[in-house]
Design an enzyme around this catalytic site. Structure first.
Site, short mmCIF file in Angstrom:
data_model
loop_
_atom_site.label_atom_id
_atom_site.label_comp_id
_atom_site.label_asym_id
_atom_site.label_seq_id
_atom_site.Cartn_x
_atom_site.Cartn_y
_atom_site.Cartn_z
CE1 TYR A 11 -3.20 2.96 0.66
CE2 TYR A 11 -2.63 2.83 3.00
CZ TYR A 11 -3.30 3.46 1.95
OH TYR A 11 -4.05 4.57 2.20
CB SER A 124 3.91 2.11 13.52
OG SER A 124 2.62 2.25 14.04
CE1 TYR A 148 3.55 -3.54 12.17
CE2 TYR A 148 2.21 -2.15 13.60
CZ TYR A 148 2.97 -2.31 12.46
OH TYR A 148 3.16 -1.24 11.61
CE LYS A 152 6.68 -1.62 11.50
NZ LYS A 152 7.43 -1.72 10.26
#
Ligand code: NAD
Ligand code: UFG
Length: 333
Positions: A11, A124, A148, A152
């Site tokens: 994306y 993020s 997740y 990061k």
């Protein structure tokens, strides 16, 4: 410049490839297609009228990654490749730690072996956990609540440590807030597999009749209308932030630099639903339901460091975001 884009058919990666090609950069894209499709290559080429080299390579396969570096003179890497679904990361932590961490370790090891010293890394806003206050500045405390997010945060540390050990290495870490929308052509956009987890793709599926209604997760937060507030940023603005980060690395100083990429404005779930309805003339059916576990009330960026040091700021409005998201949905359903 020759730039390697990992995860470049995804994306955010695909929108960044468009901006890089339009600027005249030479591109090499690496992706294992685990969350993207091969026809995105043609779509990027259709928008830009330019071509690029593609490698179907998994970052976990060191030999294949080495081949990409052996066959090309790479000046800088933009590293998007990774898995990103928060809920799935709770169910499959090893998959996430292995893919995101081992994949990145392989990449930076091979970069160093080939004296490629410039890296832009996708982080993020999830690394801020549940922030004490908003807007969020880069130096606020960091924490995570799921594997997740932990990948990061760990990788941010790894990259900063590499910069300490190797004075040639330069890293720009970009902490994205909530990217939504699509290229104005409607040719590329966000197309998650299965039922979407994120708000904007879910709204698009309700608007196109593929899903019956939107669940709004909680209307009892301490926000103006009780629904969660986020910093939604147009994916093309976000993509342009990567070009600014590359320019930043042309300066002489080395080390790791961290920037929030957001608009600095918070919008609630209801703001998004209403703006989508008004701009696109479509009713969105919704139900108020319980809060989603792990969600926070408010998250929005202080993007002033990126403005000062990268000379970057988001230009597009929420209306642009909902219009472009819907155009992509219509074109691709
Ligand atoms: P995406 O899933 O659309 O793109 C990631 C791409 O990486 C996919 O094309 C996938 O096939 C590829 N990939 C995954 N693992 C790979 C591997 N081991 N080897 C090679 N290719 C691999 O995701 P996106 O939304 O474009 O996100 C890009 C990056 O930005 C990710 O690192 C993500 O964690 C981060 N990010 C995304 C958001 C968001 O809301 N979309 C927010 C913050 C950060
Ligand atoms: N929401 C709904 N209904 C839905 C989906 C979402 O009401 O069907 C609400 C959420 O409760 C939240 C807001 O819409 O208030 C945004 O939710 P998203 O799932 O779109 O985005 P999140 O802010 O939860 O998560 C995003 C990325 C994560 C990243 C996180 C922090 O998807 O990868 O931002 O940066 F970790």
């Amino acid at each position: 410049m020759t730039i390697l884009v990992t995860g470049g058919l995804g994306y955010i990666g695909s929108h960044t490839c468009v901006e890089l090609l339009e600027k005249g950069e030479n591109l090499i894209v690496l992706d294992n297609l685990s969350n993207s499709k091969l026809d995105t290559i043609e779509k990027i080429e259709k928008i830009t009228n330019k071509t690029f080299k593609f490698y179907k390579v998994d970052l976990l396969n060191k030999e294949e990654v080495k081949r990409v570096f052996d066959e090309n003179e790479i000046d800088a890497v933009i590293h998007f490749a990774g898995l990103k679904a928060v809920g799935e990361s709770v169910q499959k932590p090893l998959l996430y730690y292995n893919n995101n961490i081992t994949g990145t370790l392989n990449l930076v090891e091979i970069m160093q072996e080939h004296q490629v010293n410039k890296l832009v890394f996708s982080s993020s806003a999830t690394v801020y956990g549940n922030p004490d206050r908003v807007p969020i500045k880069e130096d606020m405390p960091l924490s995570t609540t799921n594997p997740y997010g932990s990948t990061k945060l760990m990788l941010e540390q790894v990259l900063q440590d590499i910069c300490l050990a190797n004075s040639q290495f330069k890293v720009v870490i970009l902490r994205y807030f909530n990217p939504i929308g699509a290229h104005k052509s409607g040719i590329i956009g966000e197309n998650p597999n299965g039922i979407p987890n994120n708000l904007m793709p879910y709204i698009c599926k309700v608007a196109s009749g593929k899903l019956n209604f939107l669940n709004i997760y909680g209307n009892d937060y301490e926000t103006e209308d009780g629904t969660g507030v986020r910093d939604y940023i147009h994916v093309v603005d976000l993509a342009k932030g990567h070009l600014s980060a590359l320019e930043r690395m042309e300066k002489n100083d080395s080390g790791a630099f961290i920037y929030n990429l957001g608009t600095g404005k918070g919008y609630s779930v209801m703001d998004i639903v209403k703006t989508f309805e008004n701009e696109n003339n479509i009713k969105i059916n919704y139900k108020m339901v319980e809060r989603r576990p792990g969600d926070i009330a408010k998250s929005f960026a202080d993007p002033s460091k990126a403005l000062m040091e990268l000379n970057w700021k988001a230009e597009k409005t929420l209306k642009d975001m909902v219009r472009d998201a819907w155009k992509y949905e219509i074109n691709n359903s």
